[in-house]
Design an enzyme around this catalytic site. Sequence first.
Site, PDB file in Angstrom:
ATOM      1  N   GLU A 193      -9.429  -9.896  -8.089  1.00 40.18           N
ATOM      2  CA  GLU A 193      -8.454  -8.814  -7.913  1.00 40.18           C
ATOM      3  C   GLU A 193      -7.322  -8.898  -8.947  1.00 40.18           C
ATOM      4  OE1 GLU A 193      -7.529  -9.240  -3.729  1.00 40.18           O
ATOM      5  OE2 GLU A 193      -9.512  -8.505  -3.144  1.00 40.18           O
TER       6      GLU A 193
ATOM      7  N   TYR B 290     -12.312  -2.247  -3.361  1.00 32.31           N
ATOM      8  CA  TYR B 290     -12.815  -2.296  -1.985  1.00 32.31           C
ATOM      9  C   TYR B 290     -14.349  -2.263  -1.937  1.00 32.31           C
ATOM     10  CZ  TYR B 290      -8.235  -1.959   0.310  1.00 32.31           C
ATOM     11  OH  TYR B 290      -6.968  -2.216   0.790  1.00 32.31           O
TER      12      TYR B 290
ATOM     13  N   ASN C 227      -1.863  -0.160   7.181  1.00 36.23           N
ATOM     14  CA  ASN C 227      -1.371  -1.492   7.555  1.00 36.23           C
ATOM     15  C   ASN C 227      -0.525  -2.162   6.471  1.00 36.23           C
ATOM     16  OD1 ASN C 227      -3.449  -2.129   5.844  1.00 36.23           O
ATOM     17  ND2 ASN C 227      -4.607  -3.371   7.296  1.00 36.23           N
TER      18      ASN C 227
ATOM     19  N   HIS D 165      -1.868  -5.356   1.287  1.00 32.90           N
ATOM     20  CA  HIS D 165      -3.148  -6.004   1.000  1.00 32.90           C
ATOM     21  C   HIS D 165      -2.878  -7.394   0.447  1.00 32.90           C
ATOM     22  CE1 HIS D 165      -7.037  -7.007  -0.713  1.00 32.90           C
ATOM     23  NE2 HIS D 165      -6.360  -7.407  -1.780  1.00 32.90           N
TER      24      HIS D 165
ATOM     25  N   LYS E 236       0.836  -1.202   0.000  1.00 33.28           N
ATOM     26  CA  LYS E 236       0.000   0.000   0.000  1.00 33.28           C
ATOM     27  C   LYS E 236       0.876   1.260   0.000  1.00 33.28           C
ATOM     28  CE  LYS E 236      -3.880  -2.321   2.370  1.00 33.28           C
ATOM     29  NZ  LYS E 236      -4.818  -2.270   3.529  1.00 33.28           N
TER      30      LYS E 236
END
Length: 148
Positions: A126, A49, A112, A115, A9
């Site tokens: 995805e 998302y 975080n 992904h 990310k």
Amino acid sequence: MEKTFLMVKPDGVQRELIGEIVSRFEKKGFQLIGAKLMNISNELASEHYGEHKERPFFGELVEFITSGPVFAMVWQGENVIATARQMMGSTNPADAAPGTIRGDFGVTVGKNIIHGSDSPESAKREIGLFFNDSELIEYSKLSNNWIY
Ligand code: GTP
Ligand code: MG
């Protein structure tokens, strides 16, 4: 062979963790079959998302994931979907075990680091969202003879 979609990310890219993260999956024995540094559009972020559309943090999530380049990857290997999730650690880095990527490098749930697809259905979806077939490279890797 099973495939999964993993993505460093924007926080992981800015914190110069691309190499560290790629290295962990390489050393584990998984095989990289596609990768690119890219910016995510608002449309792609909302699609990716989509399952979180109704959550209160959705706007924040889209804003964050589009805030800078991400490093998108496809990895291949036996049980790679579940094993990569274990290597990433719990969603909230506060709960993630030391030795996992989020446990070692993350502090807050909103940033975080990484992904990873959570099921075979998500992985297929995805990978299709982020990569064309021509961007995925099937090649033989000698070390596979010592892994399988
Ligand atoms: P991903 O691999 O990013 O999909 O994480 P995950 O599968 O472990 O978690 P989940 O799909 O449930 O949530 C998607 C992402 O939303 C998480 O990785 C977090 O970055 C973010 N997120 C989850 N809960 C919160 C929250 O309470 N606040 C904020 N700001 N972000 C959250
Ligand atoms: Mg998820």
